[in-house]
Design an enzyme around this catalytic site. Structure first.
Site, PDB file in Angstrom:
ATOM      1  N   SER A  63       0.801  -1.239   0.000  1.00 51.01           N
ATOM      2  CA  SER A  63       0.000   0.000   0.000  1.00 51.01           C
ATOM      3  C   SER A  63       0.828   1.282   0.000  1.00 51.01           C
ATOM      4  O   SER A  63       0.268   2.360  -0.221  1.00 51.01           O
ATOM      5  CB  SER A  63      -0.928   0.025   1.214  1.00 51.01           C
ATOM      6  OG  SER A  63      -1.998  -0.849   1.021  1.00 51.01           O
ATOM      7  N   LYS A  66       0.399   3.311  -2.979  1.00 50.65           N
ATOM      8  CA  LYS A  66      -0.799   4.139  -3.203  1.00 50.65           C
ATOM      9  C   LYS A  66      -0.445   5.620  -3.220  1.00 50.65           C
ATOM     10  O   LYS A  66      -1.154   6.426  -3.831  1.00 50.65           O
ATOM     11  CB  LYS A  66      -1.839   3.851  -2.109  1.00 50.65           C
ATOM     12  CG  LYS A  66      -2.434   2.438  -2.195  1.00 50.65           C
ATOM     13  CD  LYS A  66      -3.275   2.116  -0.962  1.00 50.65           C
ATOM     14  CE  LYS A  66      -3.892   0.726  -1.031  1.00 50.65           C
ATOM     15  NZ  LYS A  66      -4.561   0.341   0.230  1.00 50.65           N
ATOM     16  N   TYR A 188      -3.772  -2.374 -10.402  1.00 48.83           N
ATOM     17  CA  TYR A 188      -3.670  -2.154  -8.950  1.00 48.83           C
ATOM     18  C   TYR A 188      -2.750  -3.199  -8.292  1.00 48.83           C
ATOM     19  O   TYR A 188      -1.876  -2.867  -7.478  1.00 48.83           O
ATOM     20  CB  TYR A 188      -5.071  -2.184  -8.327  1.00 48.83           C
ATOM     21  CG  TYR A 188      -5.052  -2.209  -6.817  1.00 48.83           C
ATOM     22  CD1 TYR A 188      -4.744  -1.063  -6.086  1.00 48.83           C
ATOM     23  CD2 TYR A 188      -5.304  -3.388  -6.111  1.00 48.83           C
ATOM     24  CE1 TYR A 188      -4.696  -1.095  -4.701  1.00 48.83           C
ATOM     25  CE2 TYR A 188      -5.265  -3.424  -4.730  1.00 48.83           C
ATOM     26  CZ  TYR A 188      -4.957  -2.276  -4.032  1.00 48.83           C
ATOM     27  OH  TYR A 188      -4.889  -2.310  -2.661  1.00 48.83           O
ATOM     28  N   TYR A 240      -4.715   3.868   8.002  1.00 47.10           N
ATOM     29  CA  TYR A 240      -6.072   3.319   8.135  1.00 47.10           C
ATOM     30  C   TYR A 240      -6.657   3.651   9.502  1.00 47.10           C
ATOM     31  O   TYR A 240      -6.507   4.777   9.970  1.00 47.10           O
ATOM     32  CB  TYR A 240      -6.059   1.803   7.852  1.00 47.10           C
ATOM     33  CG  TYR A 240      -5.300   1.508   6.593  1.00 47.10           C
ATOM     34  CD1 TYR A 240      -5.805   1.908   5.369  1.00 47.10           C
ATOM     35  CD2 TYR A 240      -4.044   0.901   6.616  1.00 47.10           C
ATOM     36  CE1 TYR A 240      -5.083   1.699   4.209  1.00 47.10           C
ATOM     37  CE2 TYR A 240      -3.331   0.686   5.449  1.00 47.10           C
ATOM     38  CZ  TYR A 240      -3.859   1.092   4.264  1.00 47.10           C
ATOM     39  OH  TYR A 240      -3.148   0.894   3.129  1.00 47.10           O
ATOM     40  N   VAL A 258       1.264  -3.750   3.755  1.00 50.87           N
ATOM     41  CA  VAL A 258       1.231  -5.061   4.421  1.00 50.87           C
ATOM     42  C   VAL A 258       2.508  -5.880   4.202  1.00 50.87           C
ATOM     43  O   VAL A 258       2.656  -6.949   4.791  1.00 50.87           O
ATOM     44  CB  VAL A 258      -0.004  -5.928   4.052  1.00 50.87           C
ATOM     45  CG1 VAL A 258      -1.260  -5.402   4.688  1.00 50.87           C
ATOM     46  CG2 VAL A 258      -0.145  -6.100   2.562  1.00 50.87           C
TER      47      VAL A 258
HETATM   48  O1  DON Z   1      -4.943  -4.677  -1.694  1.00 49.51           O
HETATM   49  C1  DON Z   1      -4.335  -5.206  -0.750  1.00 49.51           C
HETATM   50  O2  DON Z   1      -4.919  -5.769   0.172  1.00 49.51           O
HETATM   51  C2  DON Z   1      -2.816  -5.114  -0.751  1.00 49.51           C
HETATM   52  N1  DON Z   1      -2.327  -5.181  -2.092  1.00 49.51           N
HETATM   53  C3  DON Z   1      -2.354  -3.838  -0.120  1.00 49.51           C
HETATM   54  C4  DON Z   1      -2.891  -3.623   1.277  1.00 49.51           C
HETATM   55  C5  DON Z   1      -1.954  -2.912   2.184  1.00 49.51           C
HETATM   56  O3  DON Z   1      -0.771  -2.872   1.985  1.00 49.51           O
HETATM   57  C6  DON Z   1      -2.558  -2.359   3.428  1.00 49.51           C
HETATM   58  N2  DON Z   1      -1.533  -1.781   4.276  1.00 49.51           N
HETATM   59  N3  DON Z   1      -1.237  -1.774   5.381  1.00 49.51           N
END
Ligand code: DON
Length: 304
Positions: A63, A66, A188, A240, A258
């Site tokens: 993320s 993003k 994405y 978040y 993540v």
């Molecule tokens: O879309 C997802 O769930 C992952 N590609 C990215 C989520 C993420 O990194 C949330 N961060 N803490």
């Protein structure tokens, strides 16, 4: 204390904490990483940098990407971007579906998954070769041509990305996804699969720490105002439903992923990246958050 000594102290103090977290496994390919990896990297806007631990090891930025996607979309749409998304904290987990139904397919902010999927849709509509444009952008701001996507991670997420697929179709039903859901998700997932070291990640955020300009090249990525606005979104939404606690304890705009990375900035001063794969219950790096709290405590520096 000198910066390097501060980082070494923090490294020692947070190293044992990682065992209290869990490495993400809902993207199967991410579960193979060693939970013992730990890196801290600081880049100052004056060009000096400091690092400890595994700071040259590339990892899945997830993320954190993003912020790069949002930068590209904001550059082309400007304030019109707010017709497609909101800019409020969600108070929900990063992949939650509930709010999106109530709010008629308008994601709360660009950093929850729904918001980043809308941003991916905007990028697809405005850039003829989005995959290459994003890669060139990240390579350009770091001067690091070896940065790459990890196609195995992207495929692994595509095969298990049930919630993201649900989010995208829900938004499509509200006419807030303009391209095909499959194309948007492919982009994405690829964006999230970018691999960077903590050293390159801290370097890459310097344009945000330096009012929109890459300090080493003087290239203007964003206006002062746009840079301020992205930093504000990181402060309010970057972690978040842990964003409030993080602002309270740490006091820096930041973005997590993540893969266990967290990048934070102090405007006009520095960018810092911490990487430790085990996550807390909010999906943010457990030792990473502790390290950043210690960083602002020991240096006495934050945005406040
Ligand atoms: O879309 C997802 O769930 C992952 N590609 C990215 C989520 C993420 O990194 C949330 N961060 N803490």
């Amino acid at each position: 204390m000198e910066m390097h000594d501060i980082l070494k102290t923090i490294y020692q103090e947070v190293k044992p904490l990682a065992s209290k977290g869990e490495v993400a496994d809902y993207i199967p390919q991410l579960s193979f990483i060693s939970p013992d990896k730990l890196a801290i990297s600081v880049h100052n806007v004056d060009g000096s940098c400091y690092e400890v631990g595994d700071s040259d090891t590339p990892f899945s930025i997830q993320s954190i990407s993003k912020v790069f996607g949002y930068t590209l979309a904001f550059k082309v749409l400007g304030p019109d971007i707010w017709k497609r998304l909101d800019k409020e904290p969600s108070g929900n987990s990063f992949n939650s579906l509930v709010q999106l139904e109530y709010e008629r397919g308008i994601p709360r902010n660009p950093f929850i998954n729904a918001g980043a999927i809308v941003i991916a849709d905007i990028i697809l509509s405005h850039y003829p070769n989005p995959q290459q444009t994003l890669l060139d952008f990240v390579r350009g701001i770091t001067n690091e041509p070896s940065i790459r996507y990890n196609h195995d991670v992207a495929t692994s997420e595509k095969l298990t990305g049930y919630r993201n697929t649900a989010l995208a179709y829900l938004m499509k039903s509200f006419k807030n996804i303009h391209n095909s859901v499959e194309d948007v998700l492919d982009f994405y997932f690829l964006q999230c699969s970018l691999e960077m070291s903590s050293k390159n990640l801290s370097k890459s955020f310097l344009y945000l720490a330096n009012h929109g300009i890459v300090p080493s090249t003087n290239e203007q990525i964003l206006t002062v105002s746009q840079s301020k606005r992205i930093s504000a979104l990181m402060l309010t939404c970057g972690l978040y439903n842990e964003s409030g606690d993080f602002a309270y304890r740490v006091g820096m705009p930041a973005k997590s992923g993540v893969g266990g990375g967290v990048v934070a900035i102090i405007p006009k001063k520095l960018s810092i990246c911490v990487w430790s794969p085990p996550l807390n219950r909010f999906g943010n790096s457990l030792a990473g958050i502790e390290a950043l709290e210690k960083f602002t405590t020991y240096t006495g520096d934050s945005i406040f």
